[in-house]
Design a protein around this motif. Sequence first.
Motif, short mmCIF file in Angstrom:
data_model
loop_
_atom_site.label_atom_id
_atom_site.label_comp_id
_atom_site.label_asym_id
_atom_site.label_seq_id
_atom_site.Cartn_x
_atom_site.Cartn_y
_atom_site.Cartn_z
N ASP A 1 33.00 45.25 31.65
CA ASP A 1 33.81 44.17 32.22
C ASP A 1 35.24 44.63 32.49
O ASP A 1 35.92 45.16 31.61
N LEU A 2 35.70 44.38 33.69
CA LEU A 2 37.07 44.68 34.07
C LEU A 2 38.02 43.66 33.45
O LEU A 2 37.77 42.46 33.45
N GLN A 3 39.12 44.14 32.92
CA GLN A 3 40.15 43.28 32.34
C GLN A 3 41.51 43.81 32.76
O GLN A 3 41.60 44.88 33.37
N PHE A 4 42.55 43.07 32.46
CA PHE A 4 43.91 43.57 32.68
C PHE A 4 44.46 44.01 31.33
O PHE A 4 44.41 43.27 30.35
N SER A 5 45.02 45.23 31.30
CA SER A 5 45.51 45.79 30.04
C SER A 5 46.64 46.77 30.33
O SER A 5 46.67 47.42 31.39
N ASP A 6 47.55 46.91 29.37
CA ASP A 6 48.60 47.92 29.46
C ASP A 6 48.21 49.21 28.75
O ASP A 6 49.05 50.10 28.53
N ARG B 1 35.44 55.24 46.06
CA ARG B 1 35.85 55.44 47.45
C ARG B 1 35.23 54.38 48.36
O ARG B 1 35.89 53.82 49.24
N ARG B 2 33.97 54.10 48.12
CA ARG B 2 33.24 53.16 48.98
C ARG B 2 33.81 51.76 48.88
O ARG B 2 34.04 51.10 49.90
N VAL B 3 34.02 51.27 47.64
CA VAL B 3 34.44 49.88 47.49
C VAL B 3 35.94 49.69 47.74
O VAL B 3 36.37 48.60 48.12
N LEU B 4 36.72 50.74 47.55
CA LEU B 4 38.16 50.62 47.74
C LEU B 4 38.60 50.90 49.16
O LEU B 4 39.65 50.42 49.60
N GLY B 5 37.84 51.72 49.87
CA GLY B 5 38.20 52.03 51.25
C GLY B 5 39.60 52.63 51.35
O GLY B 5 39.97 53.52 50.57
N PRO B 6 40.43 52.13 52.28
CA PRO B 6 41.78 52.70 52.46
C PRO B 6 42.69 52.51 51.25
O PRO B 6 43.73 53.16 51.18
N GLU C 1 38.70 39.97 45.32
CA GLU C 1 37.43 40.43 45.89
C GLU C 1 37.18 41.90 45.57
O GLU C 1 36.07 42.29 45.19
N GLN C 2 38.22 42.72 45.72
CA GLN C 2 38.05 44.15 45.44
C GLN C 2 37.81 44.39 43.95
O GLN C 2 37.03 45.28 43.59
N ALA C 3 38.45 43.61 43.09
CA ALA C 3 38.20 43.74 41.65
C ALA C 3 36.74 43.44 41.33
O ALA C 3 36.12 44.12 40.50
N GLN C 4 36.17 42.43 41.98
CA GLN C 4 34.76 42.11 41.75
C GLN C 4 33.87 43.24 42.24
O GLN C 4 32.88 43.61 41.57
N ASP C 5 34.21 43.83 43.37
CA ASP C 5 33.43 44.96 43.88
C ASP C 5 33.50 46.16 42.93
O ASP C 5 32.51 46.86 42.71
N VAL C 6 34.69 46.41 42.38
CA VAL C 6 34.86 47.51 41.42
C VAL C 6 34.03 47.26 40.18
O VAL C 6 33.36 48.17 39.66
N GLN C 7 34.03 46.04 39.67
CA GLN C 7 33.24 45.74 38.49
C GLN C 7 31.75 45.93 38.76
O GLN C 7 31.03 46.49 37.92
N THR C 8 31.28 45.49 39.91
CA THR C 8 29.87 45.67 40.27
C THR C 8 29.52 47.15 40.32
O THR C 8 28.48 47.58 39.78
N MET C 9 30.38 47.95 40.96
CA MET C 9 30.13 49.38 41.04
C MET C 9 30.13 50.02 39.65
O MET C 9 29.25 50.83 39.32
N HIS C 10 31.10 49.64 38.82
CA HIS C 10 31.19 50.20 37.46
C HIS C 10 29.93 49.87 36.67
O HIS C 10 29.39 50.73 35.95
#
Length: 277
Positions: A114-119, A22-27, A62-71
């Motif tokens: 680590d965040l990645q893109f996956s199906d 919630r914090r890093v994603l905001g709206p 930028e938001q992806a980097q914030d999500v990875q840091t939080m994770h």
Amino acid sequence: MDGPTSFPELNGILASYVEGARRVLGPNFVGAYLTGSFALGDADAGSDVDFLIVVRELLGEEQAQDVQTMHREVYDRPSHWAKHLEGSYFPADLLRRPDPARTPVPYFDHGSRDLQFSDHDNTLVVRWVTREHGLALAGPPPRELIDPVNPDDLRAEVRTILNQWGRALLGESEDTSRGWAWTPDGLDNDWLQPLVVLLMTRMLQTLDTGAVYSKKAAVAWAERHAPEWAPLLGRAWAKHADQFTRYQRPADPQDLALTRDFIRFALNHPLALMPDA
């Protein structure tokens, strides 16, 4: 039960994770949901923690980097459960209905920092489980976000996956999309061998019923519909609770041979051979 699961430590990890999202994603935050074994009701200490975070728009850089840091902050806590989170950050419009293209979305693999893109989660199976049984940790009920999944479409997807995985494990195809483990050599592993037995049993049950059930429920289904495989399935289920300790061990030779036979049984089962509706 004080929390979404019967494990207080996990409930604390989930609360922290949702607060961080919630914090890093905001709206951009829409909701957070437990899916997989915890949604289906038969999770145990050997279950990974499957989740979906629904967002309004695909994560930017930028938001992806914030999500990875939080994770990573949650992952680094001294908790068993923090190391077994697995899930995707799913745009709401993409999640709502089937996506035949299986567009990759931001995803944390089981045990990964680590965040990645996956199906991986962009399937009808995940949509069905989340819609019908998903546990809302925050946000609206999942039925408001996901359209009903057609049972015949679900069967068709599972039939395709069963054939892809089974052929690869038997060395009858060169599909390496699932990585090294899903090969004839990779099957000789005391984590993967029982997991394959349980997963393929679940697939057969889905082909029979047009719904998705837990691994434990699939074992009970097989005891009624394929009792000759009950001993192998029983041993596979008995290993589930401590499956994370078995990565480095070879499979039991007898069960490895039986598992290859079971894969052939599943691939040639009338349910797996039926033409898609």
